[in-house]
Enzyme design. Sequence first.
Site, short mmCIF file in Angstrom:
data_model
loop_
_atom_site.label_atom_id
_atom_site.label_comp_id
_atom_site.label_asym_id
_atom_site.label_seq_id
_atom_site.Cartn_x
_atom_site.Cartn_y
_atom_site.Cartn_z
N GLY A 249 16.38 39.01 -23.57
CA GLY A 249 16.02 38.56 -22.23
C GLY A 249 16.26 37.08 -21.97
O GLY A 249 16.02 36.60 -20.86
N GLY A 251 19.03 35.44 -21.62
CA GLY A 251 20.03 35.26 -20.57
C GLY A 251 19.46 35.51 -19.19
O GLY A 251 19.78 34.80 -18.22
N ASP A 252 18.58 36.51 -19.07
CA ASP A 252 17.92 36.78 -17.79
C ASP A 252 17.03 35.62 -17.39
O ASP A 252 16.95 35.26 -16.21
CB ASP A 252 17.10 38.07 -17.88
CG ASP A 252 17.97 39.30 -18.11
OD1 ASP A 252 18.81 39.59 -17.25
OD2 ASP A 252 17.80 39.96 -19.14
N ARG A 253 16.34 35.03 -18.39
CA ARG A 253 15.48 33.88 -18.07
C ARG A 253 16.31 32.70 -17.64
O ARG A 253 15.94 31.97 -16.70
CB ARG A 253 14.62 33.50 -19.28
CG ARG A 253 13.64 32.37 -18.99
CD ARG A 253 12.73 32.75 -17.85
NE ARG A 253 11.86 31.68 -17.40
CZ ARG A 253 11.59 31.43 -16.13
NH1 ARG A 253 12.15 32.15 -15.16
NH2 ARG A 253 10.76 30.47 -15.79
N SER A 256 17.60 33.44 -14.05
CA SER A 256 16.53 33.45 -13.06
C SER A 256 15.97 32.05 -12.83
O SER A 256 15.64 31.68 -11.70
CB SER A 256 15.42 34.41 -13.48
OG SER A 256 14.78 33.98 -14.67
#
Length: 452
Positions: A249, A251-253, A256
């Site tokens: 996660g 990369g998502d953080r 975002s």
Amino acid sequence: MTGPLVVVGDALLDIDVDGAAERLCPEAPVPVVDVGREWQRPGGAGLAALLAARSAREVVLVTALGADESGERVAGLLAGEVELCALPLEGETPRKTRIRAAGQSVVRLDHGGGRARHDPLPARVISLLREASTILVADYGRGVAGHPEIRRLLAQARVPVVWDPHPHGGRPVPGARLVTPNESEAAKFAGEHGAPDGLARALRERWGAPVAVTTGSRGAVLATDAGTTTIPVPDAARVPASVRPDTCGAGDRFASAAAAALFDGVRLEEAVGVAVESAARFVAAGAATAVSRPVDRTGPAAGADAFELAARVRRRGGRLVATGGCFDLLHTGHVKLLQQARSLGDALVVCLNSDSSVRALKGPARPVTPAADRKRVLEALEAVDAVAVFDETSPAPLLGRLAPDVWVKGGDYTEADLPEAAVVRRHGGDIVLVPTVEGYSTTRILEGVHNG
């Protein structure tokens, strides 16, 4: 800008099954995993939206979900934090299950090959994409970002569009404000291996947009028309070298946090710096496991003896985590700290100040709740495996006996503030400071009661 931050992309259900592997299967040389706990969270664009909601005041997710149990579960996990605008899905909602033992992934099981149907868009989706203040695209190649009408609206957007690409997804739309591949993804997209700055420059030329290639613990490389800039992880956010971080996660953080910073009007290079630090702190706090919700508990029994638990964890090669405090009037900040601490290893022991210890630290009016009750409440939490009560004002003597691999405290401390740090280090342990939840403290709650 008054519109929401809109996340567009493919959501799925992520499941972590944690257990212990102490023997091999007699039929084949594979480990037998004794299941302890199961955790669930939104995955893909669902995770990106959940994380964006930590930084932006209003987040809406445009995704496709099936009319099945996994789709319902994703919607439930997002409820109350992210507004969901669901498109129809052809097939089953994707579900990914990681089987882990001693903190290491053993196997991943993927179910559900559903893809977004390219029906005419609802008016609500069209208005969202036209009124958004910032748009984050998490394209996992399952059809949402590839919807022709959505791509047209994204290409026409006059607001920042952050595109988080994945190997099975499509090409970013022209005019994207930032594209955020990781280093291995960048090599695949560029069709070559090389240094991150070269990859970032090659992709910037190919996509006609600024590109930030994330490089894990080294930070990120940003390529714009003005050249390339390396943005390192700040020292305060670094994970100790001896800790085995779970980066699920991250990369998502990163994406975002970059989108949220642009949503707040921050210039591009500063937004990438914010994203680098946010992703590093996210990993230090346990990564995606820290935002997961427990489903079942069949691991160490509540009330287990802390020292027996520590010996059992070590026998199977696991990682023991400890944290400590008064935990008087348990609140959201405490729960988040415990969840993040538990995600850093295989078992969590809470070192709990006794009543006399709390009085020595907080004054004669404390604790509000006796130690026996505080211990009972802590043991009932999913994140806690055992509780050990100590009478001293410092947990150092107790930690000398437990010898945890990781000692966790809230980010309102520094290591210099922790006299017990020397004991933890002497036994080869690491100190991890996790972010606190702003606005929560027992003292503040009590002041509110007395002043109310």
